[in-house]
Design a protein around this motif. Structure first.
Motif, short mmCIF file in Angstrom:
data_model
loop_
_atom_site.label_atom_id
_atom_site.label_comp_id
_atom_site.label_asym_id
_atom_site.label_seq_id
_atom_site.Cartn_x
_atom_site.Cartn_y
_atom_site.Cartn_z
N ALA A 110 -1.63 -10.37 -2.01
CA ALA A 110 -1.11 -10.32 -0.64
C ALA A 110 -1.86 -9.30 0.21
N LEU A 111 -2.29 -8.19 -0.39
CA LEU A 111 -3.05 -7.20 0.35
C LEU A 111 -4.44 -7.71 0.70
N LEU A 168 6.44 -6.08 0.69
CA LEU A 168 5.11 -6.49 1.12
C LEU A 168 5.01 -6.54 2.64
N ARG A 169 6.05 -7.05 3.29
CA ARG A 169 6.01 -7.10 4.75
C ARG A 169 5.96 -5.70 5.35
N ARG A 170 6.70 -4.79 4.77
CA ARG A 170 6.69 -3.42 5.30
C ARG A 170 5.32 -2.79 5.12
N GLU A 171 4.75 -2.91 3.92
CA GLU A 171 3.46 -2.28 3.66
C GLU A 171 2.36 -2.86 4.54
N ILE A 172 2.35 -4.16 4.68
CA ILE A 172 1.29 -4.79 5.46
C ILE A 172 1.50 -4.55 6.95
N THR A 173 2.76 -4.50 7.40
CA THR A 173 3.02 -4.16 8.80
C THR A 173 2.50 -2.77 9.11
N GLU A 174 2.70 -1.83 8.20
CA GLU A 174 2.20 -0.47 8.41
C GLU A 174 0.67 -0.45 8.46
N ARG A 175 0.03 -1.24 7.61
CA ARG A 175 -1.43 -1.32 7.63
C ARG A 175 -1.93 -1.90 8.95
N ARG A 176 -1.28 -2.94 9.40
CA ARG A 176 -1.69 -3.56 10.67
C ARG A 176 -1.50 -2.61 11.84
#
Length: 241
Positions: A110-111, A168-176
């Protein structure tokens, strides 16, 4: 389009590939999905269109409709291609080791394909590779000590999926957000630190203060792993009504 039952079309995975034609550019659903994934990796789902995909493949847009009926089917193929990589997780005999491998593999993939999380939880994923991952996950959970019947299994699968989608949504939202704003965690903490200090000094939020001041600052991977282990431990434990 093949119709199995009345007017209901066959799912894209059950329809045969179109017959090869004498064309300069050979196509297949696998090639279409792989190209669409490259576009989505670079530009997100909002940057993916049938017209753009056709141009990347060097064909006319209408030719793609021989392979996928609409954009939804294209997304289905892309999602199942990602699940094919998740299905490559190392096999283990123990239920816990199996789940750890599958879930960590899901995070890893996912990442690499951030758009994947935008499609998690939106609708059922029923492609052959998604079903294979689902079978592996459910079979492993069914062997957990705290899972005694189908209702326990349903709740365990639901709890694990809820954690996975949310984390996963939280981690990727933070990355974005970090990419789009140019602000990382340390910048954010420096900007809001004085305000947070004033609020915590009021004494109205003692537990939050403990978390902020005394809590360990774990990285994303470590936090993900520890939360996953906590959930699996809960599944194995006794749950009184």
């Amino acid at each position: 389009m093949d119709m199995p039952y009345g007017s209901a079309p066959l799912p894209v995975w059950e329809r045969p590939e179109p017959r090869p034609r004498a064309a300069p550019v050979p196509l297949s659903r696998a090639k279409i999905a792989a190209t669409a994934i490259r576009i989505a990796d670079a530009q997100g789902l909002e940057g993916l269109s049938v017209r753009k995909l056709a141009k990347e493949l060097g064909v006319g847009p209408m030719r793609l409709y021989d392979y996928v009926a609409n954009r939804s089917e294209l997304l289905d193929l892309m999602v199942d291609a990602v699940y094919a990589r998740i299905a490559e997780a190392d096999e283990h005999t123990g239920w816990r080791a199996t789940l750890l491998a599958v879930v960590h593999r899901t995070r890893e993939v996912a990442l690499e394909h951030e758009w994947f999380v935008d499609l998690l939880g939106a609708r059922p994923h029923l492609g052959p590779h998604a079903l294979a991952v689902g079978e592996s996950t459910a079979a492993a959970l069914s062997r957990a000590p705290g899972v005694r019947g189908i209702e326990d299994l349903q709740r365990a699968v639901g709890a694990l999926n809820a954690f996975l989608v949310g984390a996963l949504r939280r981690e990727i939202t933070e990355r974005r957000t970090a990419r789009s704003t140019g602000t990382d965690v340390s910048d954010w903490q420096a900007a809001l630190g004085p305000y947070l200090t004033r609020m915590l000094d009021t004494g109205r939020y003692p537990t939050v203060a403990r978390l902020v001041v005394d809590g360990a600052h774990l990285d994303a991977a470590e936090t993900f792993h520890h939360t996953l282990v906590t959930i699996l431990s809960g599944i194995t434990g006794r749950r009184d009504p």
